[in-house]
Scaffold this active site. Structure first.
Site, PDB file in Angstrom:
ATOM      1  N   VAL A 264       0.836  -1.200   0.000  1.00 47.52           N
ATOM      2  CA  VAL A 264       0.000   0.000   0.000  1.00 47.52           C
ATOM      3  C   VAL A 264       0.871   1.252   0.000  1.00 47.52           C
ATOM      4  O   VAL A 264       1.842   1.342   0.749  1.00 47.52           O
ATOM      5  CB  VAL A 264      -0.936  -0.005   1.229  1.00 47.52           C
ATOM      6  CG1 VAL A 264      -1.451   1.384   1.532  1.00 47.52           C
ATOM      7  CG2 VAL A 264      -2.116  -0.940   0.991  1.00 47.52           C
ATOM      8  N   HIS A 265       0.531   2.225  -0.857  1.00 44.34           N
ATOM      9  CA  HIS A 265       1.290   3.472  -0.884  1.00 44.34           C
ATOM     10  C   HIS A 265       0.381   4.629  -1.273  1.00 44.34           C
ATOM     11  O   HIS A 265      -0.477   4.508  -2.138  1.00 44.34           O
ATOM     12  CB  HIS A 265       2.483   3.390  -1.836  1.00 44.34           C
ATOM     13  CG  HIS A 265       2.156   2.910  -3.207  1.00 44.34           C
ATOM     14  ND1 HIS A 265       1.920   1.569  -3.493  1.00 44.34           N
ATOM     15  CD2 HIS A 265       2.017   3.569  -4.386  1.00 44.34           C
ATOM     16  CE1 HIS A 265       1.663   1.437  -4.782  1.00 44.34           C
ATOM     17  NE2 HIS A 265       1.708   2.628  -5.352  1.00 44.34           N
ATOM     18  N   LEU A 266       0.588   5.753  -0.609  1.00 41.28           N
ATOM     19  CA  LEU A 266      -0.163   6.981  -0.856  1.00 41.28           C
ATOM     20  C   LEU A 266       0.620   7.861  -1.824  1.00 41.28           C
ATOM     21  O   LEU A 266       1.788   8.172  -1.587  1.00 41.28           O
ATOM     22  CB  LEU A 266      -0.389   7.726   0.465  1.00 41.28           C
ATOM     23  CG  LEU A 266      -0.954   9.144   0.377  1.00 41.28           C
ATOM     24  CD1 LEU A 266      -2.394   9.106  -0.134  1.00 41.28           C
ATOM     25  CD2 LEU A 266      -0.887   9.835   1.740  1.00 41.28           C
TER      26      LEU A 266
END
Length: 347
Positions: A264-266
């Site tokens: 997961v990455h923003l």
């Protein structure tokens, strides 16, 4: 030579080899031990690309095949990458793929698999014995698209998550996990997250905020992750604020519904989209349609529902016509779109 294997997460049968660039069709039958009549004998078609580290999955059967809970669609194709789960039909019969160094004979292959299993056991033991305290890293000043962190401290919480990821850093789809540990890529880190420069930025400013905790995709997020994603959002806002001025395009914070990279990455990305790495319709639509889930909206989703809902068929948004995200005028191709964007954000 790298070989690809399809592995049943239920452990009901041995792994299935997927030869490079060859079509393999699986479904109900003795090879998978699936007896469910809702599963076609020819449910999915698989084609491995051992060079690029993914498997092209095509749904052949009538009932839905899915990846991480998102239906593929009959006669549609989706890339399956390491760390993601393929459900053969109706969210049942989970499989993952593994890429391993090939062996010259079946006996050697079994030894390879045994060594991999032993290695995973040792790593799990290491993880269980690792502490959870960590010192807060001070953010380096003057963050810019080409700047990098000048300090790299070791701390037990970070090491714990590092140990969990060691075995998967060798494949391109796992590249974020390697970049997280690269001091030249880091621009900020604390006990919960690390911020890195996007290796292939799609705008003048483009960073990624990643948790140290291993979270494969948005489908995994639950209410217990709320504090973490709120912290990720706050860190992203802080970095964006440091580069917001009258001459700079505004920033957007959000997630891809189905990310191409595992973990997961923003995204923290300026809306000028002025970058040579922005090359095609898929790149553009992944940031300017509902395929891009705004960070604050996702936080509210977790608050309300305790999870993130990814709409069925969201991948179809990547195929929609090119349209300017400011004035909504349709553009014929990428060169025309890029020229048009200069009217909104002059260099």
């Amino acid at each position: 030579m790298i070989e690809c294997w399809l592995v049943s997460k239920d452990g009901k049968h041995g792994r299935i080899r997927l030869p490079h660039a060859e079509t393999v069709v699986i479904g109900r039958g003795p090879e998978t031990q699936i007896t469910d009549k809702k599963c076609s004998r020819h449910q999915v078609q698989l084609m491995a690309d051992c060079n690029k580290g993914y498997v092209k999955v095509k749904q052949l059967g009538t009932n839905p095949t899915s990846i991480d809970g998102v239906d593929i669609g009959k006669e549609q194709k989706v890339d399956l990458k390491p760390g993601h789960t393929l459900h053969i039909v109706n969210n049942l019969y989970p499989y993952v793929i593994e890429f391993l160094e090939g062996a010259t004979n079946p006996h050697a292959k079994r030894e390879n698999e045994n060594r991999s299993s032993s290695k995973r056991t040792q790593e799990n033991s290491l993880n269980e014995g690792t502490g959870t305290s960590m010192k807060l890293m001070k953010k380096e000043s003057n963050i810019s698209p080409s700047s990098s962190s000048g300090k790299n401290s070791s701390c037990s919480t970070e090491e714990k998550y590092n140990a969990q990821e060691v075995k998967s850093q060798g494949h391109w789809s796992q590249g974020l996990k390697a970049s997280m540990q690269d001091p030249t890529m880091q621009v900020f880190k604390d006990d919960k997250v690390v911020v890195i420069k996007d290796k292939y930025p799609k705008a003048r400013y483009h960073w990624l905020v990643l948790p140290w905790q291993s979270i494969a995709n948005l489908k995994v997020l639950r209410a217990e992750h709320l504090e973490l994603v709120q912290h990720m959002h706050a860190v992203g806002q802080k970095i964006a604020k440091e580069h917001s001025d009258s001459k700079c395009a505004p920033f957007q914070l959000g997630y891809h519904a189905i990310p191409s990279m595992s973990h997961v990455h923003l995204h923290v990305i300026s809306q000028d989209f002025d970058s040579p790495c922005l090359k095609n319709k898929k790149h553009w639509n992944s940031f300017t349609t509902d395929y891009f889930l705004e960070s604050q909206a996702m936080i509210e989703m977790i608050k309300t529902h305790g999870k993130v809902n990814v709409k069925d068929g969201v991948s179809e948004l990547l195929k929609t016509p090119l349209m300017c995200h400011i004035c909504r005028k349709e553009q014929a191709n990428m060169p025309q779109l890029k020229e048009h964007l200069k009217k909104h954000w002059p260099t």
